[in-house]
Design a protein around this motif. Structure first.
Motif, PDB file in Angstrom:
ATOM      1  N   ASP A   1     -57.894  32.171  52.987  1.00 48.54           N
ATOM      2  CA  ASP A   1     -57.004  31.294  53.738  1.00 48.54           C
ATOM      3  C   ASP A   1     -56.443  30.197  52.837  1.00 48.54           C
ATOM      4  O   ASP A   1     -55.256  29.881  52.887  1.00 48.54           O
TER       5      ASP A   1
ATOM      6  N   ARG B   1     -55.431  22.213  60.502  1.00 44.85           N
ATOM      7  CA  ARG B   1     -55.472  23.650  60.242  1.00 44.85           C
ATOM      8  C   ARG B   1     -55.355  24.432  61.534  1.00 44.85           C
ATOM      9  O   ARG B   1     -54.727  25.488  61.583  1.00 44.85           O
TER      10      ARG B   1
ATOM     11  N   ARG C   1     -52.482  30.053  52.147  1.00 43.05           N
ATOM     12  CA  ARG C   1     -51.726  28.924  52.669  1.00 43.05           C
ATOM     13  C   ARG C   1     -50.968  28.221  51.558  1.00 43.05           C
ATOM     14  O   ARG C   1     -49.804  27.863  51.723  1.00 43.05           O
TER      15      ARG C   1
ATOM     16  N   ARG D   1     -51.866  24.636  62.736  1.00 43.90           N
ATOM     17  CA  ARG D   1     -51.129  25.622  61.968  1.00 43.90           C
ATOM     18  C   ARG D   1     -51.486  27.037  62.393  1.00 43.90           C
ATOM     19  O   ARG D   1     -50.631  27.916  62.495  1.00 43.90           O
TER      20      ARG D   1
ATOM     21  N   ALA E   1     -71.954  35.313  58.733  1.00 43.13           N
ATOM     22  CA  ALA E   1     -71.293  34.124  58.211  1.00 43.13           C
ATOM     23  C   ALA E   1     -70.818  34.305  56.776  1.00 43.13           C
ATOM     24  O   ALA E   1     -69.960  33.575  56.304  1.00 43.13           O
TER      25      ALA E   1
ATOM     26  N   LEU F   1     -67.910  40.127  62.205  1.00 42.11           N
ATOM     27  CA  LEU F   1     -67.645  38.723  62.476  1.00 42.11           C
ATOM     28  C   LEU F   1     -68.942  37.927  62.641  1.00 42.11           C
ATOM     29  O   LEU F   1     -68.958  36.713  62.478  1.00 42.11           O
TER      30      LEU F   1
ATOM     31  N   ILE G   1     -56.723  37.600  65.329  1.00 42.54           N
ATOM     32  CA  ILE G   1     -57.544  36.404  65.279  1.00 42.54           C
ATOM     33  C   ILE G   1     -57.001  35.474  64.214  1.00 42.54           C
ATOM     34  O   ILE G   1     -56.445  35.911  63.211  1.00 42.54           O
ATOM     35  N   ASN G   2     -57.180  34.208  64.460  1.00 39.62           N
ATOM     36  CA  ASN G   2     -56.854  33.218  63.438  1.00 39.62           C
ATOM     37  C   ASN G   2     -57.885  32.110  63.558  1.00 39.62           C
ATOM     38  O   ASN G   2     -58.543  31.978  64.576  1.00 39.62           O
ATOM     39  N   THR G   3     -58.045  31.353  62.506  1.00 34.60           N
ATOM     40  CA  THR G   3     -59.105  30.351  62.570  1.00 34.60           C
ATOM     41  C   THR G   3     -58.610  28.976  62.152  1.00 34.60           C
ATOM     42  O   THR G   3     -57.697  28.859  61.331  1.00 34.60           O
TER      43      THR G   3
ATOM     44  N   ALA H   1     -67.192  34.673  56.805  1.00 36.46           N
ATOM     45  CA  ALA H   1     -66.452  33.474  57.172  1.00 36.46           C
ATOM     46  C   ALA H   1     -66.088  32.684  55.914  1.00 36.46           C
ATOM     47  O   ALA H   1     -64.976  32.176  55.787  1.00 36.46           O
ATOM     48  N   GLU H   2     -67.016  32.628  54.976  1.00 37.73           N
ATOM     49  CA  GLU H   2     -66.730  31.860  53.762  1.00 37.73           C
ATOM     50  C   GLU H   2     -65.724  32.561  52.867  1.00 37.73           C
ATOM     51  O   GLU H   2     -64.916  31.925  52.206  1.00 37.73           O
TER      52      GLU H   2
ATOM     53  N   LEU I   1     -65.185  30.099  62.345  1.00 39.36           N
ATOM     54  CA  LEU I   1     -65.623  31.459  62.066  1.00 39.36           C
ATOM     55  C   LEU I   1     -67.072  31.510  61.611  1.00 39.36           C
ATOM     56  O   LEU I   1     -67.729  32.545  61.697  1.00 39.36           O
ATOM     57  N   HIS I   2     -67.574  30.369  61.140  1.00 42.04           N
ATOM     58  CA  HIS I   2     -68.935  30.335  60.609  1.00 42.04           C
ATOM     59  C   HIS I   2     -69.981  30.411  61.710  1.00 42.04           C
ATOM     60  O   HIS I   2     -71.142  30.663  61.456  1.00 42.04           O
TER      61      HIS I   2
ATOM     62  N   ILE J   1     -52.507  34.242  57.518  1.00 36.59           N
ATOM     63  CA  ILE J   1     -53.376  35.403  57.634  1.00 36.59           C
ATOM     64  C   ILE J   1     -53.623  35.738  59.101  1.00 36.59           C
ATOM     65  O   ILE J   1     -53.656  34.860  59.954  1.00 36.59           O
ATOM     66  N   ILE J   2     -53.741  37.022  59.372  1.00 37.65           N
ATOM     67  CA  ILE J   2     -54.225  37.430  60.680  1.00 37.65           C
ATOM     68  C   ILE J   2     -55.471  38.274  60.460  1.00 37.65           C
ATOM     69  O   ILE J   2     -55.553  39.048  59.511  1.00 37.65           O
ATOM     70  N   ILE J   3     -56.434  38.058  61.333  1.00 30.38           N
ATOM     71  CA  ILE J   3     -57.742  38.678  61.163  1.00 30.38           C
ATOM     72  C   ILE J   3     -57.966  39.695  62.265  1.00 30.38           C
ATOM     73  O   ILE J   3     -57.460  39.552  63.373  1.00 30.38           O
ATOM     74  N   ASN J   4     -58.680  40.718  61.917  1.00 33.52           N
ATOM     75  CA  ASN J   4     -59.100  41.675  62.925  1.00 33.52           C
ATOM     76  C   ASN J   4     -60.507  42.116  62.548  1.00 33.52           C
ATOM     77  O   ASN J   4     -60.928  41.957  61.413  1.00 33.52           O
TER      78      ASN J   4
END
Lengths: 333, 333
Positions: free
Chosen positions: A84, B105, A88, B108, A74, A71, B96-98, A77-78, B71-72, A94-97
DNA sequence: TCTATTGGTTGGAGCGCTCCAATGCTGTAA
DNA sequence: TTACAGCATTGGAGCGCTCCAACCAATAGA
């Protein structure tokens, strides 16, 4: 602290539970009268459907699991942004881990993600053994980003590190450099292709490759430069394995009283936000990160919808971003 | 692609479904004989419990939802590490969600997280309106990190920006600086406390505050410096609203032919990985990020276990990290 | 000997939802 | 009038699990 259920909404709207279910799923076969009554009741009660019960009952899921190995980086993240966006668009969440780059933690994160029975899984640069990935792929569609696989049920999205390294070498050669060293990423992900691309490009230009062992950190980049200086083997240009390494290299060069790019040109890799800082302004190789995410999500959703069973292997072309750390050798004209 | 259920395991092990359930939950009231038989069958079938069905049936959850606004930003990654650590210790998983810093967003993402009916929710620097947070807090325990709230059902964890700014000013004053400007974070999160702390500390030292309007980006930091130079109002020291801003400021100072720290000292805020780069080596204010996460998770789990109903308001003390961008005014001694 | 007690085990109900077959209710054609 | 669509609506079964009361030895106590 207790959320209303479909039953509560049905009771309040004076209809059956099944009708509420239809409304919630936007079915066209509901009269306008009932629909508005149901929506009103739901609104008043603050009702929203229970995703788990829904997916349990329907034996389907509108959730994509995303495992981010780190995490802190970065880069991911992109990629997540890209995932996402596509998810969407197509009605998926989405769920993140995260696995924190530790195989044990990552394995646990994977387990946790799987226990939600998502429709599919995107693994971003996972460090778990291939067998664990194969096992997951038996249960649901899996896409790997920034890691390759030969398993036929797994799709992959990668950048072509060989092309990226060649772009950098070509750029430096076109500036007039002949002595170009590569600070190598060692065991790091994608270090292999970058090294191979560098060596191949050098040879294609009839130049002698000079690979210096290093790592993906700024301290390692600085160390490599110091050892080059100590050995009196400093070239006129450096291709670092990534941006962090490049920044470390630059600072070691400046410490030694050398100027970048007048005395030595430096090229990074990854085009992190670091590279874009005016204070750094690093010439580097950019990877289409959001595109990685979009392609990964697309591939995954194709599998989820069972539109495809053949694996896809995306290999994206990186691009060169010229900033101010590269110039012709021998100082400014 | 079809996962085995408890029923399958029970059948294979020659026991009842309920017994398998007991084994899976590690109940002590199962004979060793059956336990091993069940575990063996589960292993052979590749069975792992279905988290959703489990939480549906038990009306409890062992999942904590985490909403990361951006997240960035590596800041949040470290907070997540802290949350993850505590959650795992206590048998909870996190998802996690962002929200990508967009209220829509984020809303949501919140919905999506809530639809999993987690045991509790940690919101990292959320940008959604307070009402949305209040609504969520009616359904489950909520903890806010890096954002304050007056809602009594919501716990908060923040750093004390006033203290941080004072630390920076005290440091600069102790070096002998008298003209210290603050490049302000404008509307950004936590910009208010930092500005107040700066002004209060300056006044406490009997010095005149000089607040320059700026933003949390390197470009803004550079702009602010250029305007100070243009106005011939450059002080001997700068306290930036964050590290990015500070790096921008430094590069603008260098562009103007000034040396840091000989001509001007610069202090950042946040102690991002950027600040630690040897090439940057920024004096800055560190926030105990992992501690944020740990405290947030602790607070949340206390609420989940209904051990507490009174809100807690953690206000953590930041600390000064001295690197090489600060020195006494008037050049090196 | 009979009754309690204990520890292990089980079937059934139910969590909140979806899905499906069946039901009621129009309106239209014979 | 009856028959028959066509459509909106409904009850019930069931998703994979937990929980609980009931059950069944086996042992202990009287």
């Amino acid at each position: 602290m207790v959320r209303p259920t479909m039953e509560d909404v049905a009771l309040r709207a004076g209809v059956s539970r099944a009708l509420v279910s239809l409304v919630m799923r936007g079915s066209p076969k509901v009269s306008e009268l009932r629909r508005s009554a149901v929506l009103k009741a739901a609104e008043e009660l603050g009702y929203s459907p229970h995703a788990m019960a829904r997916s349990l009952a329907s034996r389907t899921s509108t959730v994509l699991g995303v495992m981010v190995s780190d995490l802190h980086n970065a880069f991911f993240a992109e990629v997540v942004d890209g995932i996402d966006e596509v998810a969407r668009e197509q009605g998926f969440d989405i769920i993140i881990n995260t696995g924190g780059r530790s195989p044990a933690r990552e394995r646990r994160a994977l387990e946790s993600l799987l226990s939600f029975r998502p429709a599919g899984l995107v693994l971003l640069s996972p460090v778990v053994p291939a067998t664990a990935i194969g096992k997951a792929a038996e249960q649901l569609p899996v896409v790997l980003v920034a890691r390759s696989s030969r398993v036929s049920t797994v799709d992959t999205v990668n950048d072509d590190g060989e092309v990226g390294a060649r772009l950098a070498v070509d750029h430096l050669v076109s500036l007039g450099h002949k002595r170009i060293a590569h600070l190598d990423g060692g065991e790091g992900t994608q270090a292999g292709p970058r090294r191979r691309g560098y060596v191949a490009a050098m040879e294609a230009h009839g130049l002698a490759p000079q690979v210096v062992s290093s790592e993906y950190t700024d301290a390692a980049g600085a160390r490599a430069i110091r050892s080059l200086i100590a050995d009196d083997a400093l070239p006129t240009a450096i291709l670092s394995c990534n941006d962090f390494n490049a920044v470390g290299a630059i600072s070691a060069l400046e410490d030694a009283g050398l100027c970048v790019p007048q005395d030595v040109s430096v090229v990074g890799y990854d085009n992190t936000s670091l590279a874009a800082l005016r204070h750094v302004s690093l010439t580097t190789i950019d990877q289409p990160r959001a595109e990685f995410g979009r392609l990964a999500a697309d591939a995954l959703l194709q599998r989820v919808r069972e539109e495809r069973t053949e694996p896809v292997r995306h290999l994206l072309n990186p691009s060169l971003v010229v900033r101010t750390t590269t110039a012709p050798p021998g100082g400014p004209r």
